[in-house]
Design a protein around this motif. Structure first.
Motif, PDB file in Angstrom:
ATOM      1  N   TYR A  39       0.820  -1.204   0.000  1.00 40.13           N
ATOM      2  CA  TYR A  39       0.000   0.000   0.000  1.00 40.13           C
ATOM      3  C   TYR A  39       0.857   1.258   0.000  1.00 40.13           C
ATOM      4  CZ  TYR A  39      -2.931   3.742   1.824  1.00 40.13           C
ATOM      5  OH  TYR A  39      -3.565   4.943   2.009  1.00 40.13           O
ATOM      6  N   ALA A  40       1.771   1.382   0.966  1.00 39.33           N
ATOM      7  CA  ALA A  40       2.526   2.616   1.126  1.00 39.33           C
ATOM      8  C   ALA A  40       3.656   2.755   0.106  1.00 39.33           C
ATOM      9  CB  ALA A  40       3.087   2.696   2.539  1.00 39.33           C
ATOM     10  N   LYS A  41       4.420   1.686  -0.105  1.00 39.91           N
ATOM     11  CA  LYS A  41       5.590   1.790  -0.966  1.00 39.91           C
ATOM     12  C   LYS A  41       5.239   1.602  -2.447  1.00 39.91           C
ATOM     13  CE  LYS A  41      10.092   1.965  -1.521  1.00 39.91           C
ATOM     14  NZ  LYS A  41      10.789   3.210  -1.389  1.00 39.91           N
ATOM     15  N   LEU A  42       4.616   0.468  -2.781  1.00 40.29           N
ATOM     16  CA  LEU A  42       4.351   0.148  -4.192  1.00 40.29           C
ATOM     17  C   LEU A  42       3.017   0.698  -4.704  1.00 40.29           C
ATOM     18  CD1 LEU A  42       5.556  -3.560  -4.179  1.00 40.29           C
ATOM     19  CD2 LEU A  42       6.806  -1.550  -4.972  1.00 40.29           C
ATOM     20  N   GLN A  43       2.081   0.997  -3.796  1.00 44.28           N
ATOM     21  CA  GLN A  43       0.743   1.493  -4.130  1.00 44.28           C
ATOM     22  C   GLN A  43       0.010   0.552  -5.084  1.00 44.28           C
ATOM     23  OE1 GLN A  43       1.193   5.543  -5.441  1.00 44.28           O
ATOM     24  NE2 GLN A  43       1.844   6.228  -3.433  1.00 44.28           N
ATOM     25  N   TRP A  44       0.110  -0.750  -4.793  1.00 44.87           N
ATOM     26  CA  TRP A  44      -0.568  -1.769  -5.599  1.00 44.87           C
ATOM     27  C   TRP A  44      -1.935  -2.125  -5.056  1.00 44.87           C
ATOM     28  CZ3 TRP A  44       3.665  -6.014  -6.616  1.00 44.87           C
ATOM     29  CH2 TRP A  44       4.611  -5.506  -7.493  1.00 44.87           C
ATOM     30  N   SER A  45      -2.182  -1.871  -3.788  1.00 43.46           N
ATOM     31  CA  SER A  45      -3.445  -2.295  -3.185  1.00 43.46           C
ATOM     32  C   SER A  45      -4.099  -1.128  -2.463  1.00 43.46           C
ATOM     33  CB  SER A  45      -3.216  -3.448  -2.210  1.00 43.46           C
ATOM     34  OG  SER A  45      -2.544  -2.981  -1.078  1.00 43.46           O
ATOM     35  N   ALA A  46      -5.362  -1.349  -2.104  1.00 42.63           N
ATOM     36  CA  ALA A  46      -6.091  -0.344  -1.332  1.00 42.63           C
ATOM     37  C   ALA A  46      -5.579  -0.353   0.104  1.00 42.63           C
ATOM     38  CB  ALA A  46      -7.571  -0.656  -1.371  1.00 42.63           C
ATOM     39  N   GLY A  47      -5.768   0.750   0.767  1.00 49.49           N
ATOM     40  CA  GLY A  47      -5.261   0.887   2.116  1.00 49.49           C
ATOM     41  C   GLY A  47      -6.180   0.286   3.160  1.00 49.49           C
ATOM     42  N   PRO A  48      -5.913   0.606   4.408  1.00 54.06           N
ATOM     43  CA  PRO A  48      -6.740   0.065   5.485  1.00 54.06           C
ATOM     44  C   PRO A  48      -8.143   0.664   5.455  1.00 54.06           C
ATOM     45  CG  PRO A  48      -5.125   1.606   6.343  1.00 54.06           C
ATOM     46  CD  PRO A  48      -4.832   1.429   4.890  1.00 54.06           C
ATOM     47  N   GLY A  49      -9.066  -0.032   6.032  1.00 55.30           N
ATOM     48  CA  GLY A  49     -10.451   0.426   6.063  1.00 55.30           C
ATOM     49  C   GLY A  49     -11.316  -0.398   5.133  1.00 55.30           C
ATOM     50  N   ARG A  50     -12.625  -0.109   5.150  1.00 55.43           N
ATOM     51  CA  ARG A  50     -13.560  -0.874   4.331  1.00 55.43           C
ATOM     52  C   ARG A  50     -13.811  -0.224   2.981  1.00 55.43           C
ATOM     53  NH1 ARG A  50     -18.647  -2.441   7.516  1.00 55.43           N
ATOM     54  NH2 ARG A  50     -19.130  -0.286   7.081  1.00 55.43           N
ATOM     55  N   LEU A  51     -13.751   1.098   2.925  1.00 53.08           N
ATOM     56  CA  LEU A  51     -13.974   1.861   1.694  1.00 53.08           C
ATOM     57  C   LEU A  51     -13.074   3.084   1.717  1.00 53.08           C
ATOM     58  CD1 LEU A  51     -17.879   1.952   1.500  1.00 53.08           C
ATOM     59  CD2 LEU A  51     -16.379   0.810  -0.111  1.00 53.08           C
ATOM     60  N   ASP A  52     -12.804   3.638   0.532  1.00 50.34           N
ATOM     61  CA  ASP A  52     -12.111   4.919   0.474  1.00 50.34           C
ATOM     62  C   ASP A  52     -13.049   6.009   0.969  1.00 50.34           C
ATOM     63  OD1 ASP A  52      -9.753   3.898  -0.476  1.00 50.34           O
ATOM     64  OD2 ASP A  52     -10.188   4.332  -2.584  1.00 50.34           O
ATOM     65  N   ASP A  53     -12.486   7.150   1.346  1.00 50.63           N
ATOM     66  CA  ASP A  53     -13.284   8.239   1.900  1.00 50.63           C
ATOM     67  C   ASP A  53     -14.343   8.744   0.929  1.00 50.63           C
ATOM     68  OD1 ASP A  53     -11.915   8.116   4.247  1.00 50.63           O
ATOM     69  OD2 ASP A  53     -10.466   9.673   3.688  1.00 50.63           O
TER      70      ASP A  53
END
Length: 111
Positions: A39-53
């Motif tokens: 998530y943080a380095k490669l930005q391949w996946s969605a981050g923590p949580g259930r949905l984006d803001d």
């Protein structure tokens, strides 16, 4: 099965190493490492949580499950976002479960 088929090969050693890591590293630590990497380095996946803001407050919570609620809302973009937030946890739990399946000993010595 691959360890039994290719006993003593480099593939066998890689699978045994991944199995050892899966059994010895706590799952919460693997989760943090996967978030940091994918998530943080490669930005391949969605981050923590259930949905984006952007979709968090636009979907009506009917069932309490983000995937079901986005499906029922008919917003396919929100549904894809909810599904993308499940990819990393599902892969981590699958890896953790598969790591506990021990490969056979190449020397044939029973445990």
């Amino acid at each position: 099965m691959l360890c039994a088929r290719y006993a003593g090969s480099p593939l066998d050693m890689v699978i045994r190493t991944l199995t050892l890591l899966g059994n010895s590293v706590p799952i919460f630590w693997l989760g943090l490492l996967m978030l940091a990497l994918f998530y943080a380095k490669l930005q391949w996946s969605a981050g923590p949580g259930r949905l984006d803001d952007i979709w968090q407050y636009t979907v009506e919570p009917r069932s309490g499950f983000a995937l079901i609620d986005t499906w029922l809302s008919g917003d396919m973009a929100a549904f894809k976002n909810a599904a993308s937030h499940l990819v990393l946890p599902v892969l981590l739990l699958a890896y953790y479960s598969l790591a506990s399946i021990n490969p056979p000993d190449p020397l044939g010595v029973p445990e």
